[in-house]
Scaffold this motif. Structure first.
Motif, short mmCIF file in Angstrom:
data_model
loop_
_atom_site.label_atom_id
_atom_site.label_comp_id
_atom_site.label_asym_id
_atom_site.label_seq_id
_atom_site.Cartn_x
_atom_site.Cartn_y
_atom_site.Cartn_z
N TYR A 61 6.04 8.82 -27.32
CA TYR A 61 6.18 9.84 -28.34
C TYR A 61 4.91 10.02 -29.13
N ALA A 62 4.65 11.25 -29.52
CA ALA A 62 3.60 11.50 -30.49
C ALA A 62 3.99 10.85 -31.81
N ASP A 63 2.99 10.35 -32.54
CA ASP A 63 3.28 9.68 -33.80
C ASP A 63 4.03 10.59 -34.78
N SER A 64 3.76 11.88 -34.73
CA SER A 64 4.36 12.80 -35.67
C SER A 64 5.86 12.98 -35.49
N VAL A 65 6.38 12.62 -34.32
CA VAL A 65 7.81 12.80 -34.06
C VAL A 65 8.54 11.50 -33.82
N LYS A 66 7.82 10.41 -33.76
CA LYS A 66 8.44 9.12 -33.48
C LYS A 66 9.48 8.79 -34.54
N GLY A 67 10.65 8.38 -34.09
CA GLY A 67 11.74 8.07 -34.99
C GLY A 67 12.63 9.25 -35.30
N ARG A 68 12.19 10.46 -34.98
CA ARG A 68 12.98 11.66 -35.23
C ARG A 68 13.42 12.35 -33.94
N PHE A 69 12.57 12.31 -32.92
CA PHE A 69 12.87 12.96 -31.66
C PHE A 69 13.20 11.92 -30.60
N THR A 70 14.04 12.29 -29.66
CA THR A 70 14.39 11.42 -28.54
C THR A 70 14.34 12.23 -27.25
N ILE A 71 13.57 11.74 -26.30
CA ILE A 71 13.52 12.37 -24.99
C ILE A 71 14.39 11.57 -24.02
N SER A 72 15.09 12.27 -23.15
CA SER A 72 15.92 11.63 -22.15
C SER A 72 15.95 12.50 -20.91
N ARG A 73 16.44 11.93 -19.82
CA ARG A 73 16.49 12.70 -18.57
C ARG A 73 17.71 12.30 -17.76
N ASP A 74 18.15 13.22 -16.94
CA ASP A 74 19.22 12.99 -15.99
C ASP A 74 18.65 13.33 -14.62
N ASN A 75 18.29 12.31 -13.88
CA ASN A 75 17.63 12.53 -12.59
C ASN A 75 18.54 13.26 -11.59
N ALA A 76 19.83 12.98 -11.65
CA ALA A 76 20.76 13.64 -10.74
C ALA A 76 20.84 15.13 -11.00
N LYS A 77 20.64 15.54 -12.24
CA LYS A 77 20.70 16.95 -12.62
C LYS A 77 19.32 17.58 -12.75
N ASN A 78 18.28 16.80 -12.49
CA ASN A 78 16.91 17.30 -12.62
C ASN A 78 16.68 17.95 -13.98
N THR A 79 17.12 17.27 -15.01
CA THR A 79 17.11 17.81 -16.36
C THR A 79 16.44 16.83 -17.32
N VAL A 80 15.66 17.38 -18.24
CA VAL A 80 15.09 16.61 -19.32
C VAL A 80 15.53 17.22 -20.63
N TYR A 81 15.80 16.37 -21.61
CA TYR A 81 16.27 16.79 -22.91
C TYR A 81 15.32 16.33 -24.00
N LEU A 82 15.31 17.05 -25.09
CA LEU A 82 14.62 16.62 -26.29
C LEU A 82 15.56 16.82 -27.47
N ASP A 83 16.04 15.70 -28.02
CA ASP A 83 16.87 15.73 -29.20
C ASP A 83 15.99 15.63 -30.42
N MET A 84 16.02 16.65 -31.25
CA MET A 84 15.16 16.74 -32.42
C MET A 84 16.01 16.63 -33.67
N ASN A 85 15.74 15.63 -34.47
CA ASN A 85 16.48 15.38 -35.69
C ASN A 85 15.55 15.41 -36.90
N ASN A 86 16.14 15.64 -38.06
CA ASN A 86 15.37 15.72 -39.30
C ASN A 86 14.15 16.61 -39.14
N LEU A 87 14.39 17.80 -38.67
CA LEU A 87 13.30 18.73 -38.40
C LEU A 87 12.57 19.13 -39.67
#
Length: 123
Positions: A61-87
């Motif tokens: 993570y970039a320092d500016s988003v660490k602790g607020r954003f979460t990246i995850s992926r589902d390889n079976a669905k070929n999908t990547v997510y970015l959960d952004m909190n406390n924007l």
């Protein structure tokens, strides 16, 4: 070929949350998708890495988003997510997903970019 379809952007107030999704489609089954990541570009600024995740799940993570954003992926669905909190207003930018791809047959390697989705955070 591989194409990336992004969704989830929008307008939110400071402190709110959004979830961005990016789905790889097309002839993706003929490719090996390795790293997947999210970048963002604010007006007048360069496109910068927000978060990255490899196939095994290791993240960066970039320092500016660490602790607020979460990246995850589902390889079976070929999908990547970015959960952004406390924007924050400084998070306002166009967000782009990116995947590192290797074609199984030819072993050619290249990157694929999503079309971008606008995230606007109001004060």
């Amino acid at each position: 070929q591989v194409q990336l379809v992004e969704s989830g952007g929008g307008l939110v107030q400071a402190g709110g949350s959004l979830r961005l999704s990016c789905v790889a489609s097309g002839t993706v089954r003929t490719f090996m998708i390795n790293d997947m990541g999210w970048y963002r570009q604010a007006p007048g600024k360069q496109r910068d890495l927000v978060a990255n995740i490899n196939r095994s799940g290791s993240t960066h993570y970039a320092d500016s988003v660490k602790g607020r954003f979460t990246i995850s992926r589902d390889n079976a669905k070929n999908t990547v997510y970015l959960d952004m909190n406390n924007l924050k207003p400084d998070d306002t930018a166009v967000y782009y997903c990116n995947v590192a791809v290797r074609r199984k047959l030819t072993e050619a390697q290249f990157n694929v970019w999503g079309q971008g989705t606008q995230v606007t955070v109001s004060s």
